[in-house]
Design an enzyme around this catalytic site. Sequence first.
Site, PDB file in Angstrom:
ATOM      1  N   ASP A 176      -2.028 115.169 122.705  1.00  0.00           N
ATOM      2  CA  ASP A 176      -2.492 116.545 122.587  1.00  0.00           C
ATOM      3  C   ASP A 176      -1.637 117.413 123.512  1.00  0.00           C
ATOM      4  O   ASP A 176      -0.950 116.913 124.406  1.00  0.00           O
ATOM      5  CB  ASP A 176      -3.966 116.598 122.991  1.00  0.00           C
ATOM      6  CG  ASP A 176      -4.497 118.009 123.076  1.00  0.00           C
ATOM      7  OD1 ASP A 176      -4.355 118.755 122.092  1.00  0.00           O
ATOM      8  OD2 ASP A 176      -5.043 118.377 124.142  1.00  0.00           O
ATOM      9  N   ASP A 193      -2.498 121.466 124.639  1.00  0.00           N
ATOM     10  CA  ASP A 193      -3.245 122.354 125.542  1.00  0.00           C
ATOM     11  C   ASP A 193      -4.269 121.575 126.364  1.00  0.00           C
ATOM     12  O   ASP A 193      -5.149 120.912 125.813  1.00  0.00           O
ATOM     13  CB  ASP A 193      -3.962 123.438 124.741  1.00  0.00           C
ATOM     14  CG  ASP A 193      -2.997 124.436 124.146  1.00  0.00           C
ATOM     15  OD1 ASP A 193      -1.795 124.335 124.410  1.00  0.00           O
ATOM     16  OD2 ASP A 193      -3.449 125.328 123.395  1.00  0.00           O
ATOM     17  N   ASP A 203      -7.886 115.757 125.746  1.00  0.00           N
ATOM     18  CA  ASP A 203      -8.807 116.269 126.775  1.00  0.00           C
ATOM     19  C   ASP A 203     -10.081 116.888 126.232  1.00  0.00           C
ATOM     20  O   ASP A 203     -10.912 117.355 127.013  1.00  0.00           O
ATOM     21  CB  ASP A 203      -8.082 117.331 127.618  1.00  0.00           C
ATOM     22  CG  ASP A 203      -7.959 118.662 126.886  1.00  0.00           C
ATOM     23  OD1 ASP A 203      -7.535 118.660 125.705  1.00  0.00           O
ATOM     24  OD2 ASP A 203      -8.291 119.688 127.483  1.00  0.00           O
TER      25      ASP A 203
END
Length: 271
Positions: free
Chosen positions: A11, A13, A214
């Site tokens: 991922d 961001d 996250d």
Amino acid sequence: MPKSRLVIFSDLDGTLLNHENYRWQQAAPALERVAEAGIPLILNSSKTAAEIRVLRQQLGNTDPFIVENSAAVVIPPDIFGSDSEQVVHFGASRTEVLKVLSAQRDSGARFRGFADMKDDELAQLTGLDSASSARARERLGTEPLVWQGSEEELKRFEAALAAEHLRLVKGGRFYHAMGIFDKADGARFLLNKYRELYQERYGDQQLTAIALGDSPNDQQMLEEADIPVVIRGVNSKEVQLPSEKHAMRSLKPGPAGWNECVLNLLFEYGY
């Protein structure tokens, strides 16, 4: 000799990129080691192809990448035998998504999507510059939005989208209206491609997939990997780690946590 061949899915961001300023430099030591070892680093994000191309240029990344939560997989030339770039699409198109959203707004749903915003407005909301905001609005199959209604209205909105075969996924900064696909679809597709390629090149040597994320938006991608890694962040406590897998959580947030976890795994696997 390494225990197995590695493939990394990440991922962006809040994971490889700092949640506040989108910088990746704290992960530079691990990124350099990954590149030196020739390990594919597959960027898998809600970001658009236009956005990820800029980041790949900064990172010197030449591997396939997954855009808009698996709306499409982009495969550069010469990766799997093709002499031109290939784009593989999954799920509903953005046009179809916007049509459903328009009908929901007419029914009273309160939200503001990227299609409703000018570049400068999106820049103010995200901290991106105007050019970056323009790239963020070049979408293939998803629509990020800011929800402006109540929690009860949100539940009804989700149900209405589901009735139209769409999903609403909570990311680190926005909700994402999209078709019935998720980050695992693009990862699974590319894992199969790499297994075929490595079987041809290296025989029966094991392929191990590492995935880092996250937020709940990364849940399915993490479950698809052999080694799921949750990077500490705003919504990371909501992510469930499969107990039967070699799973880990970072102590540090964002790219600092990414760097620490990837370096530890590279050491463990002999790279």
